[in-house]
Design an enzyme around this catalytic site. Structure first.
Site, PDB file in Angstrom:
ATOM      1  N   ARG A   1      37.366   1.130 -14.331  1.00  0.00           N
ATOM      2  CA  ARG A   1      36.944   2.370 -13.673  1.00  0.00           C
ATOM      3  C   ARG A   1      35.852   3.106 -14.441  1.00  0.00           C
ATOM      4  O   ARG A   1      35.066   3.834 -13.826  1.00  0.00           O
ATOM      5  CB  ARG A   1      38.153   3.288 -13.440  1.00  0.00           C
TER       6      ARG A   1
ATOM      7  N   SER B   1      54.157   6.257  -6.592  1.00  0.00           N
ATOM      8  CA  SER B   1      55.059   5.934  -7.713  1.00  0.00           C
ATOM      9  C   SER B   1      56.517   6.105  -7.298  1.00  0.00           C
ATOM     10  O   SER B   1      57.364   5.254  -7.593  1.00  0.00           O
ATOM     11  CB  SER B   1      54.775   6.869  -8.895  1.00  0.00           C
TER      12      SER B   1
ATOM     13  N   ASP C   1      45.123   8.515 -12.826  1.00  0.00           N
ATOM     14  CA  ASP C   1      44.486   7.979 -11.612  1.00  0.00           C
ATOM     15  C   ASP C   1      43.435   8.927 -11.037  1.00  0.00           C
ATOM     16  O   ASP C   1      42.782   8.588 -10.038  1.00  0.00           O
ATOM     17  CB  ASP C   1      45.559   7.703 -10.551  1.00  0.00           C
TER      18      ASP C   1
ATOM     19  N   GLN D   1      54.324   2.626 -16.330  1.00  0.00           N
ATOM     20  CA  GLN D   1      54.686   1.294 -15.815  1.00  0.00           C
ATOM     21  C   GLN D   1      55.435   0.497 -16.876  1.00  0.00           C
ATOM     22  O   GLN D   1      56.450  -0.137 -16.604  1.00  0.00           O
ATOM     23  CB  GLN D   1      53.423   0.544 -15.392  1.00  0.00           C
TER      24      GLN D   1
ATOM     25  N   ARG E   1      44.467  -8.328 -14.449  1.00  0.00           N
ATOM     26  CA  ARG E   1      44.980  -7.196 -15.250  1.00  0.00           C
ATOM     27  C   ARG E   1      45.931  -7.671 -16.340  1.00  0.00           C
ATOM     28  O   ARG E   1      46.674  -8.631 -16.159  1.00  0.00           O
ATOM     29  CB  ARG E   1      45.667  -6.181 -14.318  1.00  0.00           C
TER      30      ARG E   1
HETATM   31  C1  S3P Z   1      51.962   4.358 -12.307  1.00  0.00           C
HETATM   32  C2  S3P Z   1      51.538   4.557 -13.593  1.00  0.00           C
HETATM   33  C3  S3P Z   1      50.127   4.564 -13.994  1.00  0.00           C
HETATM   34  C4  S3P Z   1      49.193   4.701 -12.795  1.00  0.00           C
HETATM   35  C5  S3P Z   1      49.622   3.844 -11.635  1.00  0.00           C
HETATM   36  C6  S3P Z   1      51.027   4.216 -11.195  1.00  0.00           C
HETATM   37  C7  S3P Z   1      53.408   4.309 -12.051  1.00  0.00           C
HETATM   38  O1  S3P Z   1      49.836   3.369 -14.670  1.00  0.00           O
HETATM   39  O2  S3P Z   1      47.867   4.381 -13.153  1.00  0.00           O
HETATM   40  O3  S3P Z   1      48.745   4.017 -10.541  1.00  0.00           O
HETATM   41  O4  S3P Z   1      53.819   4.440 -10.887  1.00  0.00           O
HETATM   42  O5  S3P Z   1      54.171   4.149 -13.021  1.00  0.00           O
HETATM   43  P1  S3P Z   1      50.151   3.257 -16.272  1.00  0.00           P
HETATM   44  O6  S3P Z   1      51.543   3.668 -16.430  1.00  0.00           O
HETATM   45  O7  S3P Z   1      49.956   1.828 -16.644  1.00  0.00           O
HETATM   46  O8  S3P Z   1      49.150   4.173 -16.919  1.00  0.00           O
END
Ligand code: S3P
Length: 448
Positions: free
Chosen positions: A352, A23, A321, A170, A123
């Site tokens: 998952r 991230s 995750d 995200q 997705r």
């Molecule tokens: C992430 C947020 C998560 C996570 C992804 C990385 C990020 O997704 O599952 O692997 O870096 O912001 P979501 O924010 O959609 O839950």
């Protein structure tokens, strides 16, 4: 496809540093590309997801190069300075790369076309598209806004106040990235706090980001648009979501004791540690430090018996995750482990919940599956194993079952080990150096 197989081993021992946080790595490159001057990133994750982001940012005009000392140098173009890409942006397996970049280009007056691999094009993107449309960008995509899609951005995004329906870092980050190049204050209200690396890094580069509590679990984030971002040095801690694999392996392989170095311990990422402690594991944090607003420490972990727990829905954002690897631990625990409020797991790199349920069942574990919950019936000892698991283009499914194979009676195989390189290059060598036995496999039966 490279099939891999993992067999039961004796105690794991030694120490390791897993690769950099995924991230933070994506965000360091993206924010560096929008800063004036030079950004140097130490400890960047050189996994395929982050490399796909780097390639897309180059197509958008940033200069990004690996240096001889292993650091990465970004010559940014300043806020609003990206240029129209002459080729399609292929984010391959990376949901974070695709969604965050969509936020950035939504605030630029040109058209970008996004695509990805078979997993990414399945997705949902509607959750990102709807707020970015309200900010002024337009999108043409497939049904439910799925990739491939085209974004035409605006040079003056509206500063919206957006209350998120899902706690998604995200989604939050895409809106903030769009607001970066807009006038006024962009506000995101999240029902439950999600990882805050975007907020921390934006501040580190000079943006004004105010965060206040919203209700019991939520946050209100206010970003003042059009800041003067200037290039910075960023040091990326080891990824707790990758450390989770050797960590759980050491818990479930009897007699193990390992140390994992410099693991990022952002409190919005540590839900797995809370769960493991509740289940009876001992994880000791040593040498706690802080760099650029991100906490990290060395983790010492020893093998221990585990008891089933109920993981409450509000913990999901802090371990979103880590459910697949927690499922491997739960399969070895005494009693039932329930995951609650986890419908988001259905729209990750794979579904998952289905992948965990079918994979564990093939390994001899009783699992009950609901739309947004899962109950894993552990037997107080590792399962039978002896199955081949379908990876479904999902790195975390592959690694979780390979970890379970380190303790199960018979070996566990995964039909495709290649996706592991998206987030954890060197996984097999590192696990084997700690005492694992993961090797190439010839698959005879069909995968579950
Ligand atoms: C992430 C947020 C998560 C996570 C992804 C990385 C990020 O997704 O599952 O692997 O870096 O912001 P979501 O924010 O959609 O839950």
């Amino acid at each position: 496809m490279t099939a891999l197989q993992s067999s039961r081993v004796d105690a794991l021992a030694g120490e390791a540093r897993v690769p950099g946080d995924k991230s933070i790595s994506h965000r360091a490159l993206m924010i560096g590309a929008n800063a004036v001057g030079e950004t140097r990133v130490h400890g960047l994750l050189e996994g395929d997801d982050v490399m796909a982001t780097a390639e897309s940012l180059r197509a958008l005009g940033a200069e990004i190069e690996r240096q001889k000392d292993g650091s990465w140098l970004v010559h940014g173009r300043g806020v609003g300075g990206l240029r129209e890409p002459s080729s399609v942006l292929d984010l391959r397996n990376s949901g974070t790369g695709a969604r965050l970049l969509m936020g950035l280009v939504a605030a630029h007056p040109f058209t970008s076309i996004f695509t990805g691999d078979h997993s990414l094009v399945g997705r949902p993107m509607e959750r990102i598209i709807a707020p970015l449309r309200r900010m002024g960008a337009s999108f043409v995509g497939r049904s439910s806004g799925r990739l491939p899609l085209a974004v035409t951005g605006t040079d003056s995004p509206l500063p919206i106040v957006e209350t998120l329906k899902v706690a998604s870092a995200q989604l939050k980050s895409a809106i903030l990235f769009c607001g970066l190049n807009g006038p006024g204050v962009t506000t995101v209200i999240e029902p439950t706090a999600s990882r805050d690396h975007t907020e921390t890094l934006l501040r580190h580069f000079g943006a004004k980001v105010e965060v206040t509590a919203e209700g019991k679990l939520g946050r209100r984030i206010e970003l003042t648009g059009r800041p003067e971002l200037t290039g910075q040095s960023v040091t990326v801690p080891a990824d707790i979501s990758s450390a989770a694999f050797p960590l759980v392996a050491a818990v479930i392989v009897p007699g193990s004791r390992i140390i994992l170095r410099q693991v990022g311990l952002n409190p919005l990422r540590t839900g797995l540690l809370t769960c493991l402690e509740e289940m009876g594991a001992t994880v000791v944090c040593k040498n706690q430090r802080d760099q650029g607003g991100e906490a990290y420490a060395d983790l010492e972990v020893v093998a221990s018996g585990l008891t089933g727990i109920t993981v409450p829905p509000e913990r999901a954002p802090a371990m979103i995750d880590e459910y697949p690897i927690l499922a491997a631990a739960a399969a070895c625990a005494e009693g039932i482990t329930r995951f609650e409020g986890v419908s988001e797991l259905r729209v990750k790199e794979s579904d998952r919940l289905a992948a965990i349920a079918q994979g564990l069942a093939a390994c001899g574990v009783k699992v009950e599956e609901g739309e947004d919950w899962l109950a894993i019936h552990g037997q107080g000892r590792p399962p039978k194993g002896g199955a081949t698991i379908a990876t479904r283009l999902d790195h975390r499914i592959a690694m979780s079952f390979l970890v379970l194979g380190m303790a199960s009676d018979k070996p566990i195989a995964v039909d495709d080990g290649a996706p592991i390189a998206t987030s954890f290059p060197g996984f097999v060598d590192m696990m084997n150096a700690l005492g694992g036995r993961i090797e190439d496999a010839r698959i005879e039966a069909s995968a579950s």
